[in-house]
Structures are given as C-alpha cells and as structure tokens.
Design an enzyme around this catalytic site. Structure first.
Site, PDB file in Angstrom:
ATOM      1  N   TYR A 101       0.893  -1.083   0.047  1.00  0.00           N
ATOM      2  CA  TYR A 101      -0.166  -0.007  -0.127  1.00  0.00           C
ATOM      3  C   TYR A 101       0.941   1.050  -0.057  1.00  0.00           C
ATOM      4  CZ  TYR A 101      -2.889   3.783   1.846  1.00  0.00           C
ATOM      5  OH  TYR A 101      -3.496   5.118   1.801  1.00  0.00           O
ATOM      6  N   GLU A 189      -3.375   7.377  -3.726  1.00  0.00           N
ATOM      7  CA  GLU A 189      -3.236   6.166  -3.011  1.00  0.00           C
ATOM      8  C   GLU A 189      -3.128   4.975  -4.345  1.00  0.00           C
ATOM      9  OE1 GLU A 189      -5.933   5.052   0.505  1.00  0.00           O
ATOM     10  OE2 GLU A 189      -6.764   4.647  -1.299  1.00  0.00           O
TER      11      GLU A 189
END
Ligand code: GDP
Ligand code: MN
Length: 391
Positions: A101, A189
């Site tokens: 991530y 993101e």
C-alpha cells in the site's frame, strides 16, 4: 474532485508511475474489442468511485474473448454499494507476488504532505490502521524541500519491504509524490502496489506496478490543469451548483425549501442560522458578493428558483459596498424576466436602503414582503414557506 481508477492510471502514466496497459470501455462490444487489443488473460474492472470493487464482484479475470464478454455483460449495469457501473477498464492481467500500500495525502494538521507505505496492502487499509498501526510507515515531506531519495529508502526500510524491491518502491514513491505535487492533488493512493514474481536473474528482476489508483484533485486548482478539468463528470454534479458555478456565484445547495440570498458569506451563514432558528429549512447558501449589481441579482434569482423545492425566498441584504437600491433594481428586473411563482421576503438595510425600499414599493411587485429586521424577515419567510403554494 475524485477520479475514477482509469483516469488516475492515465495520470500516473503521464507522470512515469508504472501501470499495466489498459483500455476504457462503455459497452460490452467495446469491452471485447479492448480485451482483444490488450490481450489475454486480462482483467475486467468496474469503474465506480468506491473501493471494495473486488469483493463486490466488480473485478474479474478473463482468459479469452468469451470470458471477457461474459464478465463485461455481468459487470456493466451492476450495482456496487449504490453506484451503477457504466464504465469498464480492461487491463492486462498482472502476476502478483506481494501486495503493498502506498499513498501521499495532504496532512493539514502538519501543514505538509504525508507519505505512507505498508506491506499489508490489497486489503482495507483502515482496518490495518486500526488493528496493526505499526504496519504502516509514515513520513512527512517538507513541502519546500520536496521529496528526497532518502524519504523513499527510509519508508521502504521502515515498512519492511523485500530488499530486492527497495529501489523500485522508492522510485515509485518519488513519482507518486511528483504526481501529487505537479497535478495539485490532495490524495494519491495505490492499493495494491504490486510486486511481480519476476523470472529470476538480473534481467528478470521483480518489478513494482500500481494496480489500483485513487486520486483526488484540488478543485480550486483545476483552472491551472486544463487536461484534468476535462475529467470532471458534469453529469454527477448538481444542476443548480453547476449553473451557479458557470455564473460565478458562490452557491451551495441544501436540503430545505427556503431560498436564501445575502451579501457576504458571514451574513449568509447567519441568515441560514436565523431561518433554522425560526423553524425553517434553507434550500441553499448563496452569497451574491459585495457590490452586487442588478444583473448579478437577476442571475442569482434564476439559480435559486431553478431548485423546484423552493417555496419561498429570503433576501437579506446589508448594504455596505453593495447598494440596496441596486439590489432592489435587480429584484424588479428579475421579476420582469422570470415571473417568480413563490413569495419573496426582502430585508434591506444599510447603504441606500430607503431608496431601495421606495423602489420596491413603487414597483408594487406581487408577493414581495419588505421586512426591516433579520428576525422579522426570517419569521415571515418561514410562515410563507409553510403556507406552501403561491399565495
Ligand atoms: P478495489 O477492490 O476496488 O480496491 O479494486 P483493486 O483494483 O484494488 O483490485 C482488488 C484486487 O483484485 C486486488 O487487490 C488484486 O488482488 C485483484 N486484482 C486486480 N487486478 C488484478 C490482476 O491483474 N491480476 C490478479 N491476479 N489480481 C488482480
Ligand atoms: Mn484497491
């Protein structure tokens, strides 16, 4: 402004962030054509502004043309947590060894961009933040100095990424930061950021890729980014807010039935409060601004009345730079042009208020009530709205 995954990926591509090859499709036939171009196996991905598409069945792997068609048919029109899928992104399938991530977000409390990296990607990151906060490495970047190579290395080390991909992960963080800054985003993101298995040896080393993209752009900076402004999904914007934006008015739509116009954001805010206090429910915030000319008032009245829910309108004007006689002329002009079917309550106070009230009295507009205090005006407009239909 939130971008769809494929728009985010196209933005990434422009900025050198590695992404799989893909094509956009808005129908089953387009999807099959796109899949043929991308090659098999490919992934059919629902394009909606919500995460968790994978779990909801909005992401499917296709081995051949028949499967691509089958998945496109199933996913188009699908409802994913209240959002209907109208668009697809067809992408070459990726082999996944690990899911990480990565994100860059503007941290307002620190007045600086915050980089985050975790090896626990793929899943719900909020859950990781709750259950295992240590698993997310964080680092602020001094906005004046910008991203430095050590930021990437330090984060990769803290997060515990595999040694062989520290360098490419660091490089991707640098590119994501660059995209964040140059495109004036408030969020970038990547979940998952994947590491491919690689085929071993020097040349077949493992690679990293952005498999998903979530990008939020600063709407107030869109005028500097013509390319991004085109990505705005006009169909999703509220029609009244769009109309107001085109006319340069500061307008926010609310749930109620009392249209509001005032001059100065502070006065409009307190007008909303006073109307609520009087038991009413405002339909909008509209700041006509200082020095409002008649033309601007007419334009504002049109925007307010284009909301079908509006049952009564309150004008609360405190004349400073704005002259009350100008506002009165605007209202008279508006009545001539749009012939409103709902009552108006007008409170004019300050510069040229007497002149304004005299003009209104002379015009003898049907269904317009002059009030001299804010409380009185609020009580009157609430009463008129409650009475409902045009008097
Ligand atoms: P989200 O569920 O809306 O966040 O959608 P993502 O784009 O993040 O995809 C969810 C999951 O689908 C990923 O974490 C992957 O595990 C899987 N996935 C997506 N694309 C591919 C692909 O090309 N190959 C494989 N094997 N899995 C994929
Ligand atoms: Mn995702």
């Amino acid at each position: 402004m939130d971008l769809l995954e494929y728009q985010g990926k196209q933005l990434f591509k422009r900025r050198g962030v590695p992404v799989p090859e893909g094509r956009h499709a808005a129908s089953v036939d387009e999807a099959v054509k796109a899949a043929d171009e991308v090659g098999y196996p490919c992934v059919v991905k629902a394009q909606v502004q919500i995460g968790g598409r994978g779990k909801a069945g909005g992401i499917k792997l296709a081995q051949d043309r028949d499967e691509a068609r089958e998945h496109a048919e199933a996913i188009l029109g699908m409802d994913i947590r209240g959002l209907t899928v109208h668009e697809l992104w067809i992408e070459e399938a990726s082999e996944i060894a690990s899911e990480y991530y990565a994100s860059v977000v503007f941290d307002r409390s620190a007045k600086a961009p915050l980089l985050m990296l975790s090896t626990k990607g793929g899943m719900d990151i909020e859950e990781v933040a709750d259950s295992d906060p240590e698993a997310i490495a964080r680092l602020h970047v001094d906005p004046l100095l910008g991203f430095q190579d050590f930021h990437g290395r330090r984060l990769a080390f803290q997060a515990g990424v595999d040694a062989d991909v520290v360098r490419p992960v660091g490089a991707m963080l640098a590119q994501l930061y660059e995209a964040f800054e140059a495109e004036e985003a408030t969020l970038v993101e990547v979940n998952p950021l994947i590491v491919t298995p690689g085929s071993g040896g020097e040349a077949g080393g493992r690679q990293v890729k952005a498999l998903d993209a979530k990008v939020t752009l600063d709407e107030n900076a869109l005028f500097r980014h013509a390319e991004n402004a085109e990505l705005r999904d006009l169909s999703k914007e509220d029609p009244q807010e769009r109309m107001a934006k085109e006319r340069g008015l500061t307008y926010v739509k609310l749930d109620g039935d009392i249209g509001i116009l005032g001059n100065g954001a502070g006065l409009v805010m307190s007008t909303l409060d006073v109307v609520a206090e009087a038991g009413g429910s405002p339909a909008n915030f509209l700041d006509a601004g200082g020095g409002s000319k008649a033309e601007a008032i007419t334009s504002a009245v049109e925007v307010i009345l284009s909301n079908q829910k509006v049952k009564a309108v309150l004008f609360n004007i405190f004349g400073g730079i704005t002259r009350c006689d100008e506002v009165a002329r605007g209202l008279i002009e508006a009545f001539a042009q749009v012939n409103p079917q709902v009552p108006f309550v007008v409170r004019l106070d300050g510069t040229n208020d007497e002149e304004g009230r005299r003009l209104l009295a002379e015009a003898d507009l049907p269904n317009v009530y002059a009030e001299s205090t804010m409380d009185g005006a609020a009580a009157k407009v609430v009463e008129l709205a409650a009475a409902g239909a045009p008097v």
